[in-house]
Write a protein that holds these residues in place. Structure first.
Motif, PDB file in Angstrom:
ATOM      1  N   THR A  41     -12.538 -30.985  -6.095  1.00  0.00           N
ATOM      2  CA  THR A  41     -11.828 -32.108  -6.688  1.00  0.00           C
ATOM      3  C   THR A  41     -10.352 -31.971  -6.349  1.00  0.00           C
ATOM      4  O   THR A  41      -9.791 -30.875  -6.432  1.00  0.00           O
ATOM      5  CB  THR A  41     -12.029 -32.120  -8.214  1.00  0.00           C
ATOM      6  N   PHE A  72      -5.577 -28.429 -29.575  1.00  0.00           N
ATOM      7  CA  PHE A  72      -5.091 -29.772 -29.869  1.00  0.00           C
ATOM      8  C   PHE A  72      -4.476 -29.871 -31.260  1.00  0.00           C
ATOM      9  O   PHE A  72      -3.835 -30.855 -31.587  1.00  0.00           O
ATOM     10  CB  PHE A  72      -6.226 -30.793 -29.719  1.00  0.00           C
ATOM     11  N   ASP A  95     -20.363 -31.414 -12.542  1.00  0.00           N
ATOM     12  CA  ASP A  95     -19.215 -31.996 -13.238  1.00  0.00           C
ATOM     13  C   ASP A  95     -18.014 -31.911 -12.305  1.00  0.00           C
ATOM     14  O   ASP A  95     -17.502 -30.825 -12.047  1.00  0.00           O
ATOM     15  CB  ASP A  95     -18.886 -31.198 -14.513  1.00  0.00           C
ATOM     16  N   VAL A  96     -17.579 -33.027 -11.780  1.00  0.00           N
ATOM     17  CA  VAL A  96     -16.439 -32.970 -10.858  1.00  0.00           C
ATOM     18  C   VAL A  96     -15.106 -33.004 -11.597  1.00  0.00           C
ATOM     19  O   VAL A  96     -14.099 -32.501 -11.112  1.00  0.00           O
ATOM     20  CB  VAL A  96     -16.480 -34.099  -9.800  1.00  0.00           C
ATOM     21  N   PHE A  97     -15.124 -33.577 -12.793  1.00  0.00           N
ATOM     22  CA  PHE A  97     -13.856 -33.734 -13.514  1.00  0.00           C
ATOM     23  C   PHE A  97     -14.175 -33.885 -14.996  1.00  0.00           C
ATOM     24  O   PHE A  97     -14.996 -34.705 -15.371  1.00  0.00           O
ATOM     25  CB  PHE A  97     -13.147 -34.988 -12.984  1.00  0.00           C
ATOM     26  N   VAL A  98     -13.526 -33.055 -15.816  1.00  0.00           N
ATOM     27  CA  VAL A  98     -13.749 -33.122 -17.259  1.00  0.00           C
ATOM     28  C   VAL A  98     -12.400 -33.284 -17.941  1.00  0.00           C
ATOM     29  O   VAL A  98     -11.476 -32.513 -17.694  1.00  0.00           O
ATOM     30  CB  VAL A  98     -14.445 -31.843 -17.788  1.00  0.00           C
ATOM     31  N   ALA A  99     -12.281 -34.293 -18.782  1.00  0.00           N
ATOM     32  CA  ALA A  99     -11.040 -34.516 -19.506  1.00  0.00           C
ATOM     33  C   ALA A  99     -11.234 -34.175 -20.967  1.00  0.00           C
ATOM     34  O   ALA A  99     -12.187 -34.633 -21.592  1.00  0.00           O
ATOM     35  CB  ALA A  99     -10.625 -35.978 -19.371  1.00  0.00           C
ATOM     36  N   ASP A 100     -10.353 -33.328 -21.504  1.00  0.00           N
ATOM     37  CA  ASP A 100     -10.304 -33.076 -22.938  1.00  0.00           C
ATOM     38  C   ASP A 100      -9.077 -33.796 -23.458  1.00  0.00           C
ATOM     39  O   ASP A 100      -7.965 -33.509 -23.024  1.00  0.00           O
ATOM     40  CB  ASP A 100     -10.186 -31.573 -23.227  1.00  0.00           C
ATOM     41  N   GLN A 143     -13.850 -35.877 -25.301  1.00  0.00           N
ATOM     42  CA  GLN A 143     -14.215 -35.380 -23.979  1.00  0.00           C
ATOM     43  C   GLN A 143     -14.792 -36.496 -23.114  1.00  0.00           C
ATOM     44  O   GLN A 143     -15.581 -37.320 -23.580  1.00  0.00           O
ATOM     45  CB  GLN A 143     -15.227 -34.240 -24.100  1.00  0.00           C
ATOM     46  N   LYS A 191     -16.474 -36.985 -19.211  1.00  0.00           N
ATOM     47  CA  LYS A 191     -16.990 -36.218 -18.076  1.00  0.00           C
ATOM     48  C   LYS A 191     -17.361 -37.128 -16.930  1.00  0.00           C
ATOM     49  O   LYS A 191     -17.910 -38.204 -17.134  1.00  0.00           O
ATOM     50  CB  LYS A 191     -18.265 -35.476 -18.494  1.00  0.00           C
ATOM     51  N   TYR A 246     -14.904 -28.506 -26.177  1.00  0.00           N
ATOM     52  CA  TYR A 246     -13.626 -29.164 -26.482  1.00  0.00           C
ATOM     53  C   TYR A 246     -12.687 -28.188 -27.210  1.00  0.00           C
ATOM     54  O   TYR A 246     -13.060 -27.614 -28.224  1.00  0.00           O
ATOM     55  CB  TYR A 246     -13.908 -30.375 -27.363  1.00  0.00           C
ATOM     56  N   PRO A 247     -11.473 -27.957 -26.680  1.00  0.00           N
ATOM     57  CA  PRO A 247     -10.564 -26.950 -27.260  1.00  0.00           C
ATOM     58  C   PRO A 247      -9.856 -27.469 -28.512  1.00  0.00           C
ATOM     59  O   PRO A 247      -8.671 -27.755 -28.512  1.00  0.00           O
ATOM     60  CB  PRO A 247      -9.575 -26.684 -26.124  1.00  0.00           C
ATOM     61  N   ALA A 285      -3.411 -33.952 -23.276  1.00  0.00           N
ATOM     62  CA  ALA A 285      -4.646 -34.031 -22.511  1.00  0.00           C
ATOM     63  C   ALA A 285      -4.780 -32.804 -21.629  1.00  0.00           C
ATOM     64  O   ALA A 285      -3.782 -32.243 -21.181  1.00  0.00           O
ATOM     65  CB  ALA A 285      -4.663 -35.289 -21.651  1.00  0.00           C
ATOM     66  N   SER A 286      -6.009 -32.400 -21.414  1.00  0.00           N
ATOM     67  CA  SER A 286      -6.276 -31.245 -20.571  1.00  0.00           C
ATOM     68  C   SER A 286      -7.463 -31.577 -19.674  1.00  0.00           C
ATOM     69  O   SER A 286      -8.491 -32.044 -20.161  1.00  0.00           O
ATOM     70  CB  SER A 286      -6.579 -30.044 -21.459  1.00  0.00           C
ATOM     71  N   TYR A 287      -7.310 -31.379 -18.392  1.00  0.00           N
ATOM     72  CA  TYR A 287      -8.353 -31.748 -17.444  1.00  0.00           C
ATOM     73  C   TYR A 287      -8.888 -30.520 -16.742  1.00  0.00           C
ATOM     74  O   TYR A 287      -8.124 -29.683 -16.288  1.00  0.00           O
ATOM     75  CB  TYR A 287      -7.808 -32.729 -16.402  1.00  0.00           C
ATOM     76  N   LYS A 288     -10.207 -30.437 -16.641  1.00  0.00           N
ATOM     77  CA  LYS A 288     -10.815 -29.348 -15.876  1.00  0.00           C
ATOM     78  C   LYS A 288     -11.144 -29.865 -14.493  1.00  0.00           C
ATOM     79  O   LYS A 288     -11.813 -30.878 -14.337  1.00  0.00           O
ATOM     80  CB  LYS A 288     -12.076 -28.852 -16.565  1.00  0.00           C
ATOM     81  N   VAL A 289     -10.646 -29.164 -13.504  1.00  0.00           N
ATOM     82  CA  VAL A 289     -10.780 -29.595 -12.123  1.00  0.00           C
ATOM     83  C   VAL A 289     -11.802 -28.700 -11.434  1.00  0.00           C
ATOM     84  O   VAL A 289     -11.638 -27.484 -11.393  1.00  0.00           O
ATOM     85  CB  VAL A 289      -9.412 -29.503 -11.410  1.00  0.00           C
ATOM     86  N   ALA A 290     -12.851 -29.315 -10.919  1.00  0.00           N
ATOM     87  CA  ALA A 290     -13.897 -28.540 -10.255  1.00  0.00           C
ATOM     88  C   ALA A 290     -13.497 -28.236  -8.806  1.00  0.00           C
ATOM     89  O   ALA A 290     -12.571 -28.843  -8.273  1.00  0.00           O
ATOM     90  CB  ALA A 290     -15.205 -29.318 -10.283  1.00  0.00           C
TER      91      ALA A 290
END
Lengths: 163, 103
Positions: free
Chosen positions: A121, A49, B55-60, B46, B48, A44-45, A113-118
Protein backbone atom coordinates in the motif's frame (compact mmCIF):
# COMPACT_ATOMS: atom_id res chain seq x y z
CA UNK A 1 -19.56 -9.15 24.09
CA UNK A 2 -19.90 -10.52 27.62
CA UNK A 3 -21.17 -13.95 26.65
CA UNK A 4 -17.77 -15.54 26.03
CA UNK A 5 -16.21 -14.31 29.25
CA UNK A 6 -19.44 -14.53 31.22
CA UNK A 7 -18.74 -17.43 33.61
CA UNK A 8 -15.20 -16.28 34.28
CA UNK A 9 -16.19 -12.70 34.94
CA UNK A 10 -18.94 -13.81 37.28
CA UNK A 11 -16.59 -15.96 39.32
CA UNK A 12 -14.08 -13.13 39.65
CA UNK A 13 -16.76 -10.78 40.77
CA UNK A 14 -17.90 -13.20 43.46
CA UNK A 15 -14.32 -13.52 44.69
CA UNK A 16 -14.03 -9.79 44.91
CA UNK A 17 -16.84 -9.82 47.39
CA UNK A 18 -20.10 -8.06 47.95
CA UNK A 19 -18.65 -4.58 47.51
CA UNK A 20 -18.33 -5.05 43.77
CA UNK A 21 -21.95 -6.11 43.31
CA UNK A 22 -23.00 -2.51 42.93
CA UNK A 23 -20.50 -2.16 40.09
CA UNK A 24 -21.63 -5.31 38.30
CA UNK A 25 -23.04 -3.53 35.28
CA UNK A 26 -19.99 -1.33 34.84
CA UNK A 27 -17.56 -4.06 35.78
CA UNK A 28 -18.37 -6.31 32.86
CA UNK A 29 -16.94 -3.95 30.31
CA UNK A 30 -13.27 -3.84 31.38
CA UNK A 31 -13.26 -7.59 31.93
CA UNK A 32 -14.28 -8.27 28.37
CA UNK A 33 -12.09 -5.61 26.77
CA UNK A 34 -8.70 -6.42 28.28
CA UNK A 35 -8.06 -9.95 26.92
CA UNK A 36 -9.32 -8.97 23.48
CA UNK A 37 -6.80 -6.15 23.17
CA UNK A 38 -3.92 -8.43 24.04
CA UNK A 39 -5.03 -11.07 21.56
CA UNK A 40 -5.25 -9.10 18.33
CA UNK A 41 -3.09 -6.21 17.26
CA UNK A 42 -5.61 -4.94 14.75
CA UNK A 43 -7.93 -4.15 17.62
CA UNK A 44 -9.22 -0.60 17.84
CA UNK A 45 -6.75 1.32 20.10
CA UNK A 46 -9.37 2.61 22.50
CA UNK A 47 -6.90 3.79 25.15
CA UNK A 48 -4.87 5.90 22.73
CA UNK A 49 -7.98 7.73 21.56
CA UNK A 50 -8.83 8.65 25.15
CA UNK A 51 -5.54 10.42 25.83
CA UNK A 52 -5.91 14.17 26.10
CA UNK A 53 -2.43 15.27 25.12
CA UNK A 54 -0.27 14.43 22.19
CA UNK A 55 2.64 12.77 23.97
CA UNK A 56 0.39 10.44 25.97
CA UNK A 57 -1.52 9.46 22.85
CA UNK A 58 1.64 8.60 20.93
CA UNK A 59 2.87 6.61 23.90
CA UNK A 60 -0.41 4.72 24.24
CA UNK A 61 -0.51 3.97 20.54
CA UNK A 62 3.10 3.10 19.78
CA UNK A 63 4.91 2.90 23.12
CA UNK A 64 7.78 5.08 21.89
CA UNK A 65 8.54 8.63 20.84
CA UNK A 66 8.86 10.16 17.41
CA UNK A 67 11.66 12.19 15.89
CA UNK A 68 11.02 14.96 13.35
CA UNK A 69 11.86 14.02 9.79
CA UNK A 70 11.78 15.96 6.53
CA UNK A 71 10.83 12.74 4.77
CA UNK A 72 7.33 13.06 6.17
CA UNK A 73 5.34 15.56 4.13
CA UNK A 74 2.30 16.94 5.87
CA UNK A 75 -0.10 18.97 3.80
CA UNK A 76 -2.70 21.12 5.54
CA UNK A 77 -4.12 24.60 5.01
CA UNK A 78 -2.44 27.48 6.88
CA UNK A 79 -5.82 28.93 7.67
CA UNK A 80 -8.92 26.78 8.03
CA UNK A 81 -12.12 28.77 7.85
CA UNK A 82 -14.21 25.89 9.12
CA UNK A 83 -12.58 23.83 11.86
CA UNK A 84 -15.18 21.12 11.34
CA UNK A 85 -13.75 20.09 8.01
CA UNK A 86 -10.02 20.56 7.52
CA UNK A 87 -8.52 18.59 4.63
CA UNK A 88 -5.14 17.18 5.59
CA UNK A 89 -2.86 14.66 3.96
CA UNK A 90 0.44 12.94 4.50
CA UNK A 91 2.91 11.44 2.08
CA UNK A 92 6.33 10.06 2.79
CA UNK A 93 9.38 8.77 0.98
CA UNK A 94 10.25 6.45 3.86
CA UNK A 95 10.38 2.70 3.26
CA UNK A 96 8.56 -0.05 5.16
CA UNK A 97 5.81 2.17 6.44
CA UNK A 98 3.42 0.30 8.70
CA UNK A 99 1.23 3.05 10.05
CA UNK A 100 0.32 6.72 9.76
CA UNK A 101 -1.40 8.78 12.46
CA UNK A 102 -2.76 12.28 12.83
CA UNK A 103 -2.81 14.21 16.09
CA UNK A 104 -4.47 17.55 16.69
CA UNK A 105 -2.83 18.88 19.84
CA UNK A 106 -5.48 21.40 20.92
CA UNK A 107 -8.44 19.03 20.52
CA UNK A 108 -10.09 17.55 23.63
CA UNK A 109 -8.57 14.21 22.61
CA UNK A 110 -5.32 14.59 20.69
CA UNK A 111 -5.38 11.49 18.50
CA UNK A 112 -7.63 12.02 15.49
CA UNK A 113 -6.97 9.08 13.22
CA UNK A 114 -4.55 6.22 12.84
CA UNK A 115 -4.09 4.20 9.67
CA UNK A 116 -2.50 0.80 9.28
CA UNK A 117 -0.64 0.51 6.02
CA UNK A 118 -0.15 -2.96 4.58
CA UNK A 119 2.78 -4.10 2.41
CA UNK A 120 2.13 -2.90 -1.11
CA UNK A 121 0.00 0.00 0.00
CA UNK A 122 1.37 3.39 -0.97
CA UNK A 123 2.39 5.20 2.25
CA UNK A 124 0.13 8.20 2.13
CA UNK A 125 -3.36 9.18 3.09
CA UNK A 126 -5.72 12.11 2.74
CA UNK A 127 -8.68 12.75 5.03
CA UNK A 128 -10.64 15.50 6.75
CA UNK A 129 -10.37 16.31 10.43
CA UNK A 130 -12.07 18.49 13.01
CA UNK A 131 -10.06 21.10 14.87
CA UNK A 132 -11.38 22.86 17.93
CA UNK A 133 -9.21 25.94 17.55
CA UNK A 134 -5.87 27.10 16.16
CA UNK A 135 -3.63 24.15 16.76
CA UNK A 136 -0.55 22.20 15.98
CA UNK A 137 -1.18 19.28 13.67
CA UNK A 138 1.22 16.38 14.01
CA UNK A 139 1.60 13.52 11.56
CA UNK A 140 3.37 10.38 12.73
CA UNK A 141 4.75 7.81 10.32
CA UNK A 142 5.93 4.46 11.61
CA UNK A 143 8.56 3.08 9.28
CA UNK A 144 10.77 0.06 9.90
CA UNK A 145 9.84 0.10 13.60
CA UNK A 146 10.74 3.76 14.11
CA UNK A 147 8.56 6.83 14.43
CA UNK A 148 8.97 9.96 12.36
CA UNK A 149 6.90 13.09 12.63
CA UNK A 150 6.01 16.29 10.82
CA UNK A 151 4.27 19.24 12.40
CA UNK A 152 2.28 22.12 11.03
CA UNK A 153 0.38 25.00 12.60
CA UNK A 154 -3.19 25.43 11.39
CA UNK A 155 -5.08 28.63 12.17
CA UNK A 156 -8.74 27.94 12.74
CA UNK A 157 -11.21 30.80 12.50
CA UNK A 158 -14.36 28.85 13.44
CA UNK A 159 -13.86 25.82 15.67
CA UNK A 160 -15.20 22.42 14.81
CA UNK A 161 -15.85 20.92 18.20
CA UNK A 162 -18.42 23.21 19.80
CA UNK A 163 -22.04 24.04 19.17
CA UNK B 1 -31.45 1.14 2.21
CA UNK B 2 -28.82 2.71 0.13
CA UNK B 3 -25.31 2.00 1.29
CA UNK B 4 -23.66 4.60 3.51
CA UNK B 5 -20.40 4.04 1.65
CA UNK B 6 -19.49 5.55 -1.67
CA UNK B 7 -16.26 4.35 -3.19
CA UNK B 8 -14.32 5.03 -6.30
CA UNK B 9 -11.42 2.71 -7.00
CA UNK B 10 -9.48 3.27 -10.18
CA UNK B 11 -6.48 1.38 -11.43
CA UNK B 12 -3.83 2.88 -13.67
CA UNK B 13 -2.08 -0.43 -14.20
CA UNK B 14 0.19 -0.78 -11.21
CA UNK B 15 -1.43 1.40 -8.60
CA UNK B 16 -5.06 1.48 -7.55
CA UNK B 17 -6.31 4.74 -6.13
CA UNK B 18 -9.20 4.52 -3.71
CA UNK B 19 -11.46 7.33 -2.57
CA UNK B 20 -14.20 6.64 -0.09
CA UNK B 21 -16.94 8.83 1.30
CA UNK B 22 -19.09 7.56 4.13
CA UNK B 23 -22.28 9.04 5.47
CA UNK B 24 -22.00 9.17 9.24
CA UNK B 25 -22.74 11.86 11.84
CA UNK B 26 -19.37 11.41 13.64
CA UNK B 27 -20.75 13.02 16.82
CA UNK B 28 -18.02 13.77 19.34
CA UNK B 29 -20.12 13.56 22.47
CA UNK B 30 -19.04 17.10 23.36
CA UNK B 31 -21.58 19.09 21.37
CA UNK B 32 -24.94 20.16 22.76
CA UNK B 33 -28.18 20.14 20.82
CA UNK B 34 -30.44 23.24 20.71
CA UNK B 35 -32.10 22.16 23.99
CA UNK B 36 -28.75 22.19 25.75
CA UNK B 37 -28.47 18.42 26.04
CA UNK B 38 -25.30 16.66 25.05
CA UNK B 39 -25.48 14.69 21.84
CA UNK B 40 -23.95 11.32 22.71
CA UNK B 41 -20.79 10.26 20.94
CA UNK B 42 -21.48 8.36 17.75
CA UNK B 43 -18.53 7.83 15.48
CA UNK B 44 -16.87 5.26 13.25
CA UNK B 45 -14.07 3.46 15.02
CA UNK B 46 -12.69 1.20 12.36
CA UNK B 47 -12.83 1.21 8.59
CA UNK B 48 -11.28 -1.62 6.59
CA UNK B 49 -10.42 -2.00 2.95
CA UNK B 50 -9.91 -5.56 1.84
CA UNK B 51 -8.73 -6.70 -1.56
CA UNK B 52 -8.02 -10.27 -2.66
CA UNK B 53 -8.30 -11.56 0.91
CA UNK B 54 -5.89 -9.04 2.37
CA UNK B 55 -6.48 -5.95 4.48
CA UNK B 56 -4.78 -3.31 2.37
CA UNK B 57 -5.70 -0.36 4.55
CA UNK B 58 -7.22 -0.09 8.02
CA UNK B 59 -8.34 3.19 9.54
CA UNK B 60 -8.83 3.63 13.27
CA UNK B 61 -10.78 6.79 13.86
CA UNK B 62 -11.52 8.96 16.84
CA UNK B 63 -14.13 11.65 17.19
CA UNK B 64 -11.93 14.25 15.48
CA UNK B 65 -12.61 12.86 12.03
CA UNK B 66 -15.06 15.12 10.21
CA UNK B 67 -18.72 14.35 9.68
CA UNK B 68 -19.34 12.26 6.56
CA UNK B 69 -15.71 11.18 6.49
CA UNK B 70 -13.60 11.09 3.38
CA UNK B 71 -10.41 9.14 2.92
CA UNK B 72 -8.07 8.61 0.02
CA UNK B 73 -5.15 6.21 -0.38
CA UNK B 74 -3.48 4.04 -3.02
CA UNK B 75 -2.23 0.49 -3.10
CA UNK B 76 -0.46 -1.93 -5.40
CA UNK B 77 -1.18 -5.51 -6.34
CA UNK B 78 -4.72 -5.25 -7.70
CA UNK B 79 -5.97 -5.09 -11.25
CA UNK B 80 -9.06 -3.82 -13.03
CA UNK B 81 -12.12 -5.91 -12.20
CA UNK B 82 -10.88 -7.01 -8.76
CA UNK B 83 -13.26 -6.60 -5.86
CA UNK B 84 -12.51 -4.15 -3.10
CA UNK B 85 -14.48 -4.77 0.08
CA UNK B 86 -15.08 -1.85 2.42
CA UNK B 87 -16.55 -2.17 5.89
CA UNK B 88 -16.90 0.03 8.92
CA UNK B 89 -18.04 -0.35 12.52
CA UNK B 90 -18.95 2.46 14.89
CA UNK B 91 -18.89 2.88 18.67
CA UNK B 92 -22.55 1.85 18.93
CA UNK B 93 -21.87 -1.45 17.20
CA UNK B 94 -23.48 -0.48 13.91
CA UNK B 95 -21.70 -1.42 10.71
CA UNK B 96 -21.97 -1.36 6.96
CA UNK B 97 -20.21 -3.16 4.15
CA UNK B 98 -20.00 -2.66 0.45
CA UNK B 99 -18.00 -4.10 -2.41
CA UNK B 100 -16.67 -2.05 -5.27
CA UNK B 101 -15.17 -3.19 -8.54
CA UNK B 102 -11.84 -1.64 -9.36
CA UNK B 103 -12.24 0.29 -12.61
Amino acid sequence: MTTTTGPLATRRLILQGAASVALLGLGNLPFAATPARAAANDKYPEEAFKQKNEADAIKALYGKTAEPSDKVKLDAPEIAENGGVVPVSVTTTLDKVSSISFLVTENPYALAASYKVADGTVPGVANRLKMAKTTKLVAIVEADGKLYSATKEVKVTVGGCGG
Amino acid sequence: MASSIRVRATSNGDITEVQALIQHPMDTGLVKDPKGELIPAHYIQQLKFECNGKDVFVADWGTAVSKDPYVKFSFKGAKKGDDLKISWTDNKGASDTTTAKIA
